[in-house]
Design a protein around this motif. Structure first.
Motif, PDB file in Angstrom:
ATOM      1  N   SER A  34     -73.248  70.045  44.640  1.00  0.00           N
ATOM      2  CA  SER A  34     -74.379  70.298  43.738  1.00  0.00           C
ATOM      3  C   SER A  34     -74.342  71.730  43.215  1.00  0.00           C
ATOM      4  CB  SER A  34     -75.705  70.044  44.466  1.00  0.00           C
ATOM      5  OG  SER A  34     -75.764  68.736  44.975  1.00  0.00           O
ATOM      6  N   VAL A  72     -71.211  72.218  40.850  1.00  0.00           N
ATOM      7  CA  VAL A  72     -71.398  71.637  39.520  1.00  0.00           C
ATOM      8  C   VAL A  72     -72.309  72.519  38.676  1.00  0.00           C
ATOM      9  CG1 VAL A  72     -72.346  69.685  38.241  1.00  0.00           C
ATOM     10  CG2 VAL A  72     -70.966  69.269  40.263  1.00  0.00           C
ATOM     11  N   GLN A  73     -73.386  73.006  39.298  1.00  0.00           N
ATOM     12  CA  GLN A  73     -74.318  73.878  38.573  1.00  0.00           C
ATOM     13  C   GLN A  73     -73.610  75.142  38.075  1.00  0.00           C
ATOM     14  OE1 GLN A  73     -77.704  73.004  38.037  1.00  0.00           O
ATOM     15  NE2 GLN A  73     -77.503  74.668  36.555  1.00  0.00           N
ATOM     16  N   VAL A  75     -71.280  74.247  35.117  1.00  0.00           N
ATOM     17  CA  VAL A  75     -72.068  73.962  33.911  1.00  0.00           C
ATOM     18  C   VAL A  75     -72.506  75.266  33.247  1.00  0.00           C
ATOM     19  CG1 VAL A  75     -74.267  73.037  33.077  1.00  0.00           C
ATOM     20  CG2 VAL A  75     -72.851  71.670  34.613  1.00  0.00           C
ATOM     21  N   GLN A 113     -75.925  68.660  29.065  1.00  0.00           N
ATOM     22  CA  GLN A 113     -77.050  68.286  29.922  1.00  0.00           C
ATOM     23  C   GLN A 113     -76.568  68.048  31.348  1.00  0.00           C
ATOM     24  OE1 GLN A 113     -78.091  64.732  27.804  1.00  0.00           O
ATOM     25  NE2 GLN A 113     -79.269  65.809  26.231  1.00  0.00           N
ATOM     26  N   ALA A 114     -77.442  68.321  32.316  1.00  0.00           N
ATOM     27  CA  ALA A 114     -77.069  68.131  33.720  1.00  0.00           C
ATOM     28  C   ALA A 114     -78.218  67.475  34.483  1.00  0.00           C
ATOM     29  CB  ALA A 114     -76.713  69.465  34.362  1.00  0.00           C
ATOM     30  N   ASP A 115     -77.877  66.449  35.258  1.00  0.00           N
ATOM     31  CA  ASP A 115     -78.824  65.784  36.151  1.00  0.00           C
ATOM     32  C   ASP A 115     -78.199  65.811  37.542  1.00  0.00           C
ATOM     33  OD1 ASP A 115     -80.755  64.309  37.376  1.00  0.00           O
ATOM     34  OD2 ASP A 115     -80.268  62.404  36.378  1.00  0.00           O
ATOM     35  N   ILE A 116     -78.529  66.852  38.311  1.00  0.00           N
ATOM     36  CA  ILE A 116     -77.828  67.132  39.563  1.00  0.00           C
ATOM     37  C   ILE A 116     -78.780  66.989  40.745  1.00  0.00           C
ATOM     38  CG2 ILE A 116     -76.490  68.853  40.841  1.00  0.00           C
ATOM     39  CD1 ILE A 116     -75.888  70.169  38.111  1.00  0.00           C
ATOM     40  N   LEU A 126     -65.275  68.744  32.294  1.00  0.00           N
ATOM     41  CA  LEU A 126     -66.222  69.236  31.301  1.00  0.00           C
ATOM     42  C   LEU A 126     -65.511  69.811  30.083  1.00  0.00           C
ATOM     43  CD1 LEU A 126     -68.965  70.898  33.537  1.00  0.00           C
ATOM     44  CD2 LEU A 126     -69.086  68.768  32.270  1.00  0.00           C
ATOM     45  N   ARG A 180     -73.078  64.886  29.129  1.00  0.00           N
ATOM     46  CA  ARG A 180     -74.049  64.806  30.235  1.00  0.00           C
ATOM     47  C   ARG A 180     -73.312  64.710  31.568  1.00  0.00           C
ATOM     48  NH1 ARG A 180     -77.968  60.138  29.401  1.00  0.00           N
ATOM     49  NH2 ARG A 180     -78.699  61.557  27.756  1.00  0.00           N
ATOM     50  N   VAL A 181     -73.688  65.580  32.487  1.00  0.00           N
ATOM     51  CA  VAL A 181     -73.106  65.606  33.830  1.00  0.00           C
ATOM     52  C   VAL A 181     -74.130  65.057  34.812  1.00  0.00           C
ATOM     53  CG1 VAL A 181     -71.981  67.025  35.567  1.00  0.00           C
ATOM     54  CG2 VAL A 181     -71.903  67.716  33.169  1.00  0.00           C
ATOM     55  N   VAL A 205     -69.348  62.242  34.218  1.00  0.00           N
ATOM     56  CA  VAL A 205     -69.341  63.058  33.007  1.00  0.00           C
ATOM     57  C   VAL A 205     -69.225  62.094  31.831  1.00  0.00           C
ATOM     58  CG1 VAL A 205     -68.149  64.844  31.676  1.00  0.00           C
ATOM     59  CG2 VAL A 205     -68.251  65.017  34.172  1.00  0.00           C
TER      60      VAL A 205
END
Length: 238
Positions: free
Chosen positions: A92, A95-96, A99, A114-117, A138, A152-153, A166
């Motif tokens: 987590s 990935v952040q 991004v 966009q990210a939904d983590i 990415l 979007r991730v 992704v």
């Protein structure tokens, strides 16, 4: 036993020859382009034309730098010196970080990144290899999505596995062509995209080293490409 040993040596040598041949082929074109632009800059008396040639030469050198970096990464992944991916990694946080790192690249093309983590998605892995995987996924999406598009991730724990996705709304890859994804130097989508055809090969190899499954599907808005990597999860409290 000796026959098996010789067989492995032969396979390794064949793989090295193919790799060297592919690398030489891919480097030949940008080197020729670089030489041509420098010759234009050297011979033209027009200052504007000279600056344009220099700018094109710099662009070619950037592509060559990217290609060489990808080749070195792939060569390292195919060697036997890779540390076993057994460290605890909070994917987590990683990935952040990636991004945020690639946000300027997406903003320069007016792409919505966009990210939904989900928090605390922890797995056993090699931190640096996972960073390379994320950057390639990415970067690949951003390169092939036209300006104004979306990437979007997603990251979450599903049924005991850490699932990384992704997705984009770019040109995508035809369903019948997706089985070729991951082949070296095989490029899809518009050839105006400035890729080198190695990103998904690297992603595939890193997934294998982590015991993860790589799958390709549809992207966003019934278009584009979606990539899913499923890792075995571990309990972050252990």
């Amino acid at each position: 036993a000796m026959n098996q040993l010789f067989g492995r040596i032969r396979m390794a040598m064949d793989k090295e020859r193919r790799f060297t041949s592919d690398a030489a082929h891919e480097l030949r074109t940008p080197i020729a382009a670089l030489r041509a632009q420098l010759q234009v800059a050297e011979r033209t008396p027009d200052a504007e034309e000279r600056q344009a040639a220099i700018a094109k030469a710099l662009h070619v050198t950037s592509r060559m730098t990217h290609l060489v970096a990808q080749l070195l990464a792939l060569a390292r992944l195919e060697g036997e010196s890779i540390d076993k991916p057994d460290a605890k990694v909070n994917l987590s946080d990683l990935v952040q970080d990636v991004v945020i790192e690639l946000a300027p690249q997406s903003e320069s093309k007016h792409i919505q990144l966009q990210a939904d983590i989900s928090p605390n998605c922890v797995l056993n892995g090699n931190f640096e290899l996972l960073r390379i995987m994320l950057r390639n996924l990415l970067d690949n999406a951003i390169r092939y999505v036209p300006g104004g598009g979306k990437v979007r991730v997603g990251l979450a724990v599903q049924k005991g596995k850490v699932e990384l996705t992704v997705k984009d709304n770019g040109p995508g890859v035809a369903t019948e062509e997706r089985e070729k994804l991951g082949q070296r130097f095989h490029r899809f989508g518009p050839q105006t995209a400035d890729g080198v055809g190695l990103g998904l090969s690297i992603v595939q190899r890193i997934a294998e080293l982590h015991g993860a499954k790589l799958a390709f599907g549809d992207g966003l808005e019934e278009t584009g490409l979606g990539v899913k990597v499923s890792f075995p999860a571990i309990d972050s409290d252990k």
